[in-house]
Design an enzyme around this catalytic site. Structure first.
Site, PDB file in Angstrom:
ATOM      1  N   VAL A  17       0.828  -1.215   0.000  1.00  0.00           N
ATOM      2  CA  VAL A  17       0.000   0.000   0.000  1.00  0.00           C
ATOM      3  C   VAL A  17       0.864   1.267   0.000  1.00  0.00           C
ATOM      4  O   VAL A  17       0.565   2.237  -0.717  1.00  0.00           O
ATOM      5  CB  VAL A  17      -0.978   0.003   1.204  1.00  0.00           C
ATOM      6  CG1 VAL A  17      -1.942   1.178   1.089  1.00  0.00           C
ATOM      7  CG2 VAL A  17      -1.755  -1.303   1.284  1.00  0.00           C
ATOM      8  N   LYS A  99      -6.461  -1.704  10.307  1.00  0.00           N
ATOM      9  CA  LYS A  99      -7.692  -2.085  11.036  1.00  0.00           C
ATOM     10  C   LYS A  99      -7.406  -2.778  12.355  1.00  0.00           C
ATOM     11  O   LYS A  99      -8.125  -2.585  13.334  1.00  0.00           O
ATOM     12  CB  LYS A  99      -8.599  -2.966  10.169  1.00  0.00           C
ATOM     13  CG  LYS A  99      -7.916  -4.091   9.440  1.00  0.00           C
ATOM     14  CD  LYS A  99      -7.518  -3.643   8.069  1.00  0.00           C
ATOM     15  CE  LYS A  99      -6.676  -4.683   7.366  1.00  0.00           C
ATOM     16  NZ  LYS A  99      -6.794  -4.619   5.946  1.00  0.00           N
ATOM     17  N   GLU A 123     -10.271   5.522   6.225  1.00  0.00           N
ATOM     18  CA  GLU A 123     -11.232   4.902   5.307  1.00  0.00           C
ATOM     19  C   GLU A 123     -10.704   3.589   4.725  1.00  0.00           C
ATOM     20  O   GLU A 123     -11.448   2.614   4.574  1.00  0.00           O
ATOM     21  CB  GLU A 123     -11.561   5.880   4.168  1.00  0.00           C
ATOM     22  CG  GLU A 123     -12.647   5.412   3.230  1.00  0.00           C
ATOM     23  CD  GLU A 123     -14.006   5.218   3.911  1.00  0.00           C
ATOM     24  OE1 GLU A 123     -14.607   6.201   4.306  1.00  0.00           O
ATOM     25  OE2 GLU A 123     -14.453   4.059   4.039  1.00  0.00           O
ATOM     26  N   GLY A 181      -0.904  -9.494  -3.647  1.00  0.00           N
ATOM     27  CA  GLY A 181      -0.883  -8.390  -2.664  1.00  0.00           C
ATOM     28  C   GLY A 181      -2.222  -8.172  -1.983  1.00  0.00           C
ATOM     29  O   GLY A 181      -2.464  -7.118  -1.397  1.00  0.00           O
ATOM     30  N   GLU A 184      -3.054 -10.204   4.001  1.00  0.00           N
ATOM     31  CA  GLU A 184      -2.251  -9.591   5.044  1.00  0.00           C
ATOM     32  C   GLU A 184      -0.900 -10.303   5.111  1.00  0.00           C
ATOM     33  O   GLU A 184      -0.794 -11.471   4.719  1.00  0.00           O
ATOM     34  CB  GLU A 184      -2.955  -9.740   6.403  1.00  0.00           C
ATOM     35  CG  GLU A 184      -4.211  -8.917   6.544  1.00  0.00           C
ATOM     36  CD  GLU A 184      -3.952  -7.419   6.515  1.00  0.00           C
ATOM     37  OE1 GLU A 184      -3.056  -6.947   7.211  1.00  0.00           O
ATOM     38  OE2 GLU A 184      -4.654  -6.721   5.762  1.00  0.00           O
ATOM     39  N   ASP A 195      -9.275 -10.398  10.528  1.00  0.00           N
ATOM     40  CA  ASP A 195      -9.281  -9.135   9.784  1.00  0.00           C
ATOM     41  C   ASP A 195     -10.713  -8.628   9.597  1.00  0.00           C
ATOM     42  O   ASP A 195     -11.014  -7.456   9.835  1.00  0.00           O
ATOM     43  CB  ASP A 195      -8.598  -9.343   8.424  1.00  0.00           C
ATOM     44  CG  ASP A 195      -8.520  -8.067   7.624  1.00  0.00           C
ATOM     45  OD1 ASP A 195      -7.663  -7.227   7.950  1.00  0.00           O
ATOM     46  OD2 ASP A 195      -9.328  -7.894   6.689  1.00  0.00           O
ATOM     47  N   LYS A 199     -12.537  -5.247  11.172  1.00  0.00           N
ATOM     48  CA  LYS A 199     -13.277  -4.269  10.357  1.00  0.00           C
ATOM     49  C   LYS A 199     -14.707  -4.106  10.858  1.00  0.00           C
ATOM     50  O   LYS A 199     -15.228  -2.991  10.920  1.00  0.00           O
ATOM     51  CB  LYS A 199     -13.278  -4.720   8.896  1.00  0.00           C
ATOM     52  CG  LYS A 199     -11.906  -4.623   8.256  1.00  0.00           C
ATOM     53  CD  LYS A 199     -11.887  -5.370   6.941  1.00  0.00           C
ATOM     54  CE  LYS A 199     -10.584  -5.191   6.202  1.00  0.00           C
ATOM     55  NZ  LYS A 199     -10.495  -6.039   5.011  1.00  0.00           N
ATOM     56  N   GLY A 297      -5.476  -4.668  -2.501  1.00  0.00           N
ATOM     57  CA  GLY A 297      -4.577  -4.360  -3.611  1.00  0.00           C
ATOM     58  C   GLY A 297      -3.989  -2.969  -3.461  1.00  0.00           C
ATOM     59  O   GLY A 297      -4.530  -2.104  -2.764  1.00  0.00           O
TER      60      GLY A 297
HETATM   61  N1  LIG Z   1      -2.539  -4.972   1.066  1.00  0.00           N
HETATM   62  C1  LIG Z   1      -3.809  -4.589   1.033  1.00  0.00           C
HETATM   63  O1  LIG Z   1      -4.534  -4.863   0.069  1.00  0.00           O
HETATM   64  C2  LIG Z   1      -4.383  -3.800   2.173  1.00  0.00           C
HETATM   65  C3  LIG Z   1      -5.709  -3.359   2.083  1.00  0.00           C
HETATM   66  C4  LIG Z   1      -6.252  -2.592   3.111  1.00  0.00           C
HETATM   67  C5  LIG Z   1      -5.475  -2.285   4.217  1.00  0.00           C
HETATM   68  N2  LIG Z   1      -4.185  -2.748   4.304  1.00  0.00           N
HETATM   69  C6  LIG Z   1      -3.404  -2.402   5.496  1.00  0.00           C
HETATM   70  O2  LIG Z   1      -2.340  -1.544   5.107  1.00  0.00           O
HETATM   71  C7  LIG Z   1      -1.219  -1.745   5.975  1.00  0.00           C
HETATM   72  C8  LIG Z   1      -0.005  -2.088   5.111  1.00  0.00           C
HETATM   73  O3  LIG Z   1      -0.265  -3.276   4.409  1.00  0.00           O
HETATM   74  P1  LIG Z   1       0.705  -3.764   3.216  1.00  0.00           P
HETATM   75  O4  LIG Z   1      -0.060  -4.827   2.514  1.00  0.00           O
HETATM   76  O5  LIG Z   1       1.201  -2.599   2.445  1.00  0.00           O
HETATM   77  O6  LIG Z   1       1.892  -4.414   4.062  1.00  0.00           O
HETATM   78  P2  LIG Z   1       3.327  -4.907   3.511  1.00  0.00           P
HETATM   79  O7  LIG Z   1       3.315  -5.000   2.032  1.00  0.00           O
HETATM   80  O8  LIG Z   1       3.677  -6.105   4.316  1.00  0.00           O
HETATM   81  O9  LIG Z   1       4.306  -3.692   3.915  1.00  0.00           O
HETATM   82  C9  LIG Z   1       4.534  -3.366   5.239  1.00  0.00           C
HETATM   83  C10 LIG Z   1       5.517  -2.215   5.320  1.00  0.00           C
HETATM   84  O10 LIG Z   1       5.615  -1.805   6.690  1.00  0.00           O
HETATM   85  C11 LIG Z   1       6.992  -1.621   7.018  1.00  0.00           C
HETATM   86  N3  LIG Z   1       7.147  -1.797   8.460  1.00  0.00           N
HETATM   87  C12 LIG Z   1       6.819  -2.867   9.232  1.00  0.00           C
HETATM   88  N4  LIG Z   1       7.067  -2.619  10.530  1.00  0.00           N
HETATM   89  C13 LIG Z   1       7.561  -1.347  10.586  1.00  0.00           C
HETATM   90  C14 LIG Z   1       7.982  -0.508  11.641  1.00  0.00           C
HETATM   91  N5  LIG Z   1       7.959  -0.911  12.916  1.00  0.00           N
HETATM   92  N6  LIG Z   1       8.404   0.743  11.334  1.00  0.00           N
HETATM   93  C15 LIG Z   1       8.427   1.184  10.047  1.00  0.00           C
HETATM   94  N7  LIG Z   1       8.024   0.434   8.996  1.00  0.00           N
HETATM   95  C16 LIG Z   1       7.603  -0.808   9.265  1.00  0.00           C
HETATM   96  C17 LIG Z   1       7.736  -2.655   6.193  1.00  0.00           C
HETATM   97  O11 LIG Z   1       9.085  -2.285   6.082  1.00  0.00           O
HETATM   98  P3  LIG Z   1      10.129  -3.131   5.207  1.00  0.00           P
HETATM   99  O12 LIG Z   1       9.764  -2.766   3.772  1.00  0.00           O
HETATM  100  O13 LIG Z   1      11.454  -2.647   5.617  1.00  0.00           O
HETATM  101  O14 LIG Z   1       9.858  -4.581   5.521  1.00  0.00           O
HETATM  102  C18 LIG Z   1       6.942  -2.573   4.872  1.00  0.00           C
HETATM  103  O15 LIG Z   1       7.447  -1.542   4.080  1.00  0.00           O
HETATM  104  C19 LIG Z   1      -1.622  -2.855   6.952  1.00  0.00           C
HETATM  105  O16 LIG Z   1      -2.124  -2.272   8.119  1.00  0.00           O
HETATM  106  C20 LIG Z   1      -2.756  -3.570   6.215  1.00  0.00           C
HETATM  107  O17 LIG Z   1      -3.663  -4.181   7.107  1.00  0.00           O
HETATM  108  C21 LIG Z   1      -3.625  -3.487   3.309  1.00  0.00           C
END
Ligand SMILES: NC(=O)c1ccc[n+]([C@@H]2O[C@H](COP(=O)([O-])OP(=O)(O)OC[C@H]3O[C@@H](n4cnc5c(N)ncnc54)[C@H](OP(=O)(O)O)[C@@H]3O)[C@@H](O)[C@H]2O)c1
Length: 418
Positions: A17, A99, A123, A181, A184, A195, A199, A297
């Protein structure tokens, strides 16, 4: 903030994201928002943009006077809470998609917003691209909204779609969701229903004014749904979806749960496939509304984050009207559910928990029944969540009153009661 204030963003997270938001912002120069610094966990990872954009020291962002907006997109709920708390205390507006963190700390986050008068928008946390929080918060008056139910986890809907349409094995479908992607970082959060429960917890606050942690209502995910369950569903002309339900009971209290559910082809949710999310609302005068949008996504989620960033320009804040101004509802666990339960062995199903059993089938290594069960029994016992057992709610599953006169002798015999 005024309409012309430059938004200087400190971004936490550069995963699916975070990187999605970065790319989206490159294509929306009119917003006058730019990412000043990005905090990630590991500085050693190869990134698609220059190393000077990154830090692994949160304070470099949180204490930077030039940064007026914090966007928190990390996958660690505990660290996320510390970041959001510090940001709100420092008077910075915050946007988050986390969430788990929000559901776990809802009351504290509400108190922080009130104390420091800083906006906190999220949101993207509920249905990614589908704008549901603002709709529930702003559009529906508490008295008028009767129910909402929907598919609020994109990766489990994707997995169920692949199982139904392509007869894919569960593990393969999950791997595809991860590769795209949608899942989680910890897929147990998705397939275990956590999850969706997080929500639902957030949506309950914005729709009915109820602050409730997932432990306060029943929920499960899809990890025990088998191909055989899918075949039974097909035989009954149903699909199986993971559905979050919130519905007012006759006494004004609220039934809320997240369970896999059979849906008929007359149900809008039947046609919601892949990573799409959807919610139907029912209210006294508007009757039914149906919302649908991509629930996972990079770009769909980033689009909701972007919308929140943009809303900061006109000082938008959640008013938490249902909690702070109106009479909030309360959760009830005094209702029954009509459910389908399957297991590898009959002994795994606790028959005694059922009020009555309508159908009962016993095949080699696969048996199932359809019956009525009080939700308290599901809250008190966990046999229905154990490996090898799956529980699927029927359409219109909530039963408020049961009439024992309607129980056929046959069902009593089948249940071993007579
Ligand atoms: N993916 C989806 O479709 C989606 C949809 C809705 C909501 N979300 C929410 O959006 C958030 C991010 O999801 P994502 O899918 O983007 O996760 P992701 O691809 O696993 O990326 C997580 C990122 O967080 C960084 N990170 C982890 N711990 C950290 C810390 N303590 N300090 C600083 N950075 C840290 C990681 O760093 P590194 O790169 O160094 O590992 C990585 O860049 C989550 O809360 C998820 O629930 C995701």
């Amino acid at each position: 903030m005024s309409a012309t204030t430059q938004l200087n963003i400190g971004l936490f997270g550069f995963g699916v994201v975070g990187k999605g938001l970065y790319d989206v912002l490159q294509n929306t120069p009119a917003l006058q928002a730019s990412i000043h610094k990005i905090c990630i966990k590991s500085l050693d990872k190869k990134r698609s943009i220059a190393a000077e954009n990154f830090t692994n020291i949160p304070g470099e962002i949180l204490n930077n006077q030039h940064i007026n907006v914090i966007v928190e997109l990390i996958d660690d709920a505990d660290a996320a809470f510390d970041i959001v708390k510090a940001a709100l205390q420092n008077g910075k507006a915050v946007v988050s998609a986390n969430k788990k963190m929000i559901a776990e700390h809802f009351e504290e986050l509400l108190a922080l917003q009130q104390e420091f008068q800083t906006p906190f928008l999220y949101e993207a946390s509920c249905c990614a691209s589908m704008p549901i929080i603002r709709n529930l918060e702003e559009y529906y008056d508490n008295d008028l909204l009767f129910s909402f139910r929907g598919i609020i986890n994109g990766s489990t809907n994707f997995i169920l779609t692949k199982i139904f349409q392509e007869q894919l094995e569960f593990e393969k479908a999950l791997l595809m969701a991860q590769q795209l992607g949608f899942a989680e970082s910890n897929p147990q959060l998705d397939i275990g229903g956590f999850d969706a429960a997080n929500k639902l917890s957030i949506l309950l606050a914005h729709s009915f004014g109820i602050i409730a942690k997932p432990a306060e209502f029943i929920f499960t995910g899809i990890k025990n749904i088998s191909l055989q369950d899918a075949l039974v569903a097909k035989g009954k002309k149903y699909k199986i979806k993971l559905v979050a339900n919130a519905q007012k009971l006759a006494d004004g209290k609220l039934a809320a749960f997240v369970l896999p559910q059979f849906v008929t082809k007359h149900d809008e949710l039947y046609h919601v496939e892949n990573e799409f999310n959807a919610i139907t609302t029912e209210s006294s005068f508007a009757d039914k509304h149906f919302f649908k949008g991509k629930g996972a996504g990079a770009f769909p989620t980033a689009s909701a984050v972007l919308s929140d960033i943009s809303a900061l320009r006109y000082n938008y804040k959640y008013e938490y009207k249902k909690i702070l101004i109106q009479q909030a509802s309360v959760l009830s666990n005094d209702f029954y559910l009509k459910v389908f339960v399957s297991a590898n062995e009959i002994a795994a199903i606790n028959k005694d928990d059922f009020e009555w059993i309508e159908e009962w089938h016993n095949e080699y290594h696969y048996c199932w029944l359809v019956g009525i069960i009080h939700v308290k029994k599901l809250a008190e016992h966990d046999w229905w969540k154990l490996p090898g057992v799956s529980l699927i709610a029927y359409p219109d599953a909530v039963v408020e009153n049961i009439d024992y006169k309607n129980i056929s002798k046959r069902s009593l015999e089948l249940a071993g009661i007579v």
